[in-house]
Structure formats: C-alpha cells, structure tokens
Design a protein around this motif. Structure first.
Motif, PDB file in Angstrom:
ATOM      1  N   ALA A 172      -9.702 -30.653 -26.549  1.00  0.00           N
ATOM      2  CA  ALA A 172      -9.865 -29.609 -27.560  1.00  0.00           C
ATOM      3  C   ALA A 172      -8.691 -29.609 -28.534  1.00  0.00           C
ATOM      4  O   ALA A 172      -8.870 -29.469 -29.754  1.00  0.00           O
ATOM      5  N   VAL A 173      -7.472 -29.766 -28.025  1.00  0.00           N
ATOM      6  CA  VAL A 173      -6.286 -29.810 -28.881  1.00  0.00           C
ATOM      7  C   VAL A 173      -6.325 -31.031 -29.793  1.00  0.00           C
ATOM      8  O   VAL A 173      -6.049 -30.942 -30.997  1.00  0.00           O
ATOM      9  N   LEU A 174      -6.666 -32.188 -29.220  1.00  0.00           N
ATOM     10  CA  LEU A 174      -6.718 -33.413 -30.028  1.00  0.00           C
ATOM     11  C   LEU A 174      -7.716 -33.280 -31.167  1.00  0.00           C
ATOM     12  O   LEU A 174      -7.432 -33.671 -32.310  1.00  0.00           O
ATOM     13  N   ARG A 175      -8.887 -32.724 -30.874  1.00  0.00           N
ATOM     14  CA  ARG A 175      -9.906 -32.585 -31.915  1.00  0.00           C
ATOM     15  C   ARG A 175      -9.511 -31.544 -32.954  1.00  0.00           C
ATOM     16  O   ARG A 175      -9.722 -31.738 -34.155  1.00  0.00           O
ATOM     17  N   ARG A 176      -8.950 -30.432 -32.503  1.00  0.00           N
ATOM     18  CA  ARG A 176      -8.585 -29.353 -33.437  1.00  0.00           C
ATOM     19  C   ARG A 176      -7.526 -29.804 -34.425  1.00  0.00           C
ATOM     20  O   ARG A 176      -7.583 -29.470 -35.607  1.00  0.00           O
TER      21      ARG A 176
END
Length: 211
Positions: free
Chosen positions: A95-99
């Motif tokens: 989720a962090v990588l995509r955000r």
C-alpha cells in the motif's frame, strides 16, 4: 537484474553482494527500507533483523518510504550500493509503495541493476502475489488493498518461514496455509535458512543460514 529473496536469515548476503571481508562490507551502503514493520512498533524481530546486517559490517541507510516521496527514495538510491526491504506486513508495504509511487522506482532501479535483498514481506512483494501474507497474518488494520498482486519481478508466490520455526507461524499454520494455496502457480515455500537467487530470468535456491 539481481535479487536475493530471503525468508529470515541473511547468511547468503555477503556472497550475493560480493564483499567477503568486514572492511569491504563497511564500504557498501545498503538502503534499509523498514515500512513493512511500521505498524508493528517495536516488535522484537524488527531490531534483530537490522542487527543481522549490522553484525555483518554493512553501512545501513535507514529509509521509511511512507515518510517521503518516490523522489526521496530515488535520491537515496542514487548513492546506495544495494537496497534491503525488511520484513513485516506485506499488504501495508504494498500500500505504501503504490501510494507514493515508490513501486515504480524500485522496479526501475532493480531492472537497471541495483542489487535487491528482501526478507519475508520484502521477498513476497517481488513475486506475482502476496496472497501468502494475507493467509499468514490477515489484513493490516486500516489497509484496504483490493489488488494483492506483487511487483512481479520474479515468477513466484513466496510462502516464508515454511519450516515452522518462527513462533508466530508453527508447523500446523504453515501446513494449513500451504494446503489452502495448493495449486497456486509458482508457489514457493522458503524455510528460514533458505533463499532464492534471481539473476535476470534465472531462479535458483541458495542456503542462507543464521549468522
């Protein structure tokens, strides 16, 4: 492309990075990405994982991607000799990588030749799916990740800690998760002293014992 995908222990790292002596290791700067462990606070494994690399003599550059931007990560990687993505909760990490857009930065740098080391969650995200992470840990509180795809740089779906030696994942749990995932294309079980070496499109198992 050169990646070392680990379950828990880092014994394979010196050979992977080509630094045999402690002196040569100290000259190598490893960007140490800790986002997967952020929801877990000061869980004991967090310090132990970092200490494994420090005990080997590497210079670690701490990175929390979620505290910055994709451009910040890119700038850090400009002066890094390798990147290590630590364990924890794989859905939070994805989720962090995509955000932040850091997923694209990582893929670009790895394809360009930056050595990548990932342990547990850090290994799972490089496969085609993080389904095993959800089967082991459930969904992270506050994370709504509809797409469980990984970054797909290795054609595998990694189930780490497969020897059942890590207390949160006893043999019965591993057996049940493996049964539920049976038939998953590329399903790969990694014991804690095991790893996968990925060189371009070639995958091979390597031993990675405790140090």
């Amino acid at each position: 492309m050169k990646m070392l995908l680990l379950s828990r222990f880092v014994g394979a790292v010196p050979k992977f990075l080509g630094a045999a002596s402690a002196g040569s290791r100290a000259a190598l700067r490893i960007a140490y990405v800790d986002d997967a462990s952020q929801p877990l606070g000061d869980a004991p494994f967090v310090g132990r994982e970092r200490a494994q690399l420090q005990d080997l003599g590497y210079t670690l550059v701490p990175v929390t991607i979620g505290d910055g931007t994709a451009a910040d990560l890119s700038a850090i990687l400009d002066s890094a000799d390798a990147v290590y993505v630590a364990g924890g909760l794989a859905d939070h990490l994805m989720a962090v990588l995509r955000r932040t857009g850091a997923d694209s930065v990582l893929v670009e740098r790895i394809r360009a030749g930056l050595p990548y080391i990932g342990a547990s969650a850090g290994a799972m995200i490089m496969g085609t799916s993080i389904d095993p992470a959800i089967a082991l840990d459930g969904h992270t509180d506050g994370v709504s990740l509809g797409d469980l795809s990984g970054l797909g740089l290795a054609d595998v779906v990694i189930l780490p800690h497969a020897d059942g030696q890590l207390p949160p994942y006893p043999p019965a749990t591993i057996t049940e998760v493996a049964r539920r995932l049976e038939g998953t294309p590329g399903l790969t079980l990694l014991a804690d002293d095991d790893g996968l070496l990925v060189e371009d499109n070639h995958l091979s198992r390597v031993a990675s014992p405790a140090t």
